[in-house]
Design a protein around this motif. Structure first.
Motif, PDB file in Angstrom:
ATOM      1  N   GLU A 112      -1.059   8.847 -15.443  1.00 55.23           N
ATOM      2  CA  GLU A 112      -2.412   8.510 -14.999  1.00 55.23           C
ATOM      3  C   GLU A 112      -2.556   6.999 -14.807  1.00 55.23           C
ATOM      4  N   ALA A 113      -1.986   6.238 -15.725  1.00 56.25           N
ATOM      5  CA  ALA A 113      -2.047   4.781 -15.609  1.00 56.25           C
ATOM      6  C   ALA A 113      -1.292   4.313 -14.361  1.00 56.25           C
ATOM      7  N   THR A 115      -0.808   6.071 -11.666  1.00 55.47           N
ATOM      8  CA  THR A 115      -1.611   6.488 -10.513  1.00 55.47           C
ATOM      9  C   THR A 115      -2.747   5.501 -10.262  1.00 55.47           C
ATOM     10  N   ARG A 116      -3.435   5.072 -11.328  1.00 52.69           N
ATOM     11  CA  ARG A 116      -4.530   4.095 -11.183  1.00 52.69           C
ATOM     12  C   ARG A 116      -4.010   2.774 -10.616  1.00 52.69           C
ATOM     13  N   GLU A 119      -3.300   3.255  -6.926  1.00 51.37           N
ATOM     14  CA  GLU A 119      -4.557   3.326  -6.180  1.00 51.37           C
ATOM     15  C   GLU A 119      -5.164   1.936  -6.005  1.00 51.37           C
ATOM     16  N   ALA A 120      -5.109   1.124  -7.060  1.00 50.11           N
ATOM     17  CA  ALA A 120      -5.639  -0.234  -6.988  1.00 50.11           C
ATOM     18  C   ALA A 120      -4.836  -1.065  -5.978  1.00 50.11           C
TER      19      ALA A 120
END
Length: 138
Positions: A112-113, A115-116, A119-120
């Motif tokens: 998840e980290a 992925t974030r 995305e950023a």
């Protein structure tokens, strides 16, 4: 690193100083307390050679180049990380990653980290692209 090696006698002589933690034929490891003392004295305006001499360390034996490079390295570490930067972490930080198996929750959290982060990065690239197109129009 210097090419001057310490003889057994020189190593024993250096080990007698309370500011020296360990000595090998190639290197000297100073105590964390001495490193903090060095920074404090340096900030009062003393030069590295003077600080080492007052600590009972033989400059002729150690070599002026070693003294200068140690002082430079400690000042850089201190300005970057404060007093923690002066601590010898070789015993507790081997540099190797953990060998243990990650739990399912830890794996999910890492993904998840990641992925974030991706995305950023994508958002940033989109903004840069938009700014470039706006600049070209002007």
């Amino acid at each position: 690193m210097t090419k001057l090696y310490f003889t057994r006698e020189q190593q024993e002589q250096l080990k007698c100083n309370p500011n020296v933690q360990a000595v090998s034929e190639k290197a000297i490891t100073y105590t964390d307390a001495f490193k903090r003392h060095f920074i404090a004295e340096y900030e009062k305006g003393k030069v590295p050679r003077e600080i080492f001499e007052k600590a009972g360390l033989d400059i002729e034996l150690i070599g002026l180049e070693r003294v200068k490079s140690a002082g430079k390295r400690w000042r850089k570490a201190y300005h970057k990380s404060g007093v923690e930067g002066l601590q010898d972490t070789r015993k507790i930080n081997s540099g190797r990653s953990s060998e243990r198996e990650l739990s399912l929750e830890e794996k999910i959290a890492r993904l998840e980290a990641k992925t974030r982060l991706l995305e950023a990065e994508n958002e940033l690239l989109k903004k840069l692209d938009l700014l470039e197109r706006q600049m070209k129009k002007k």
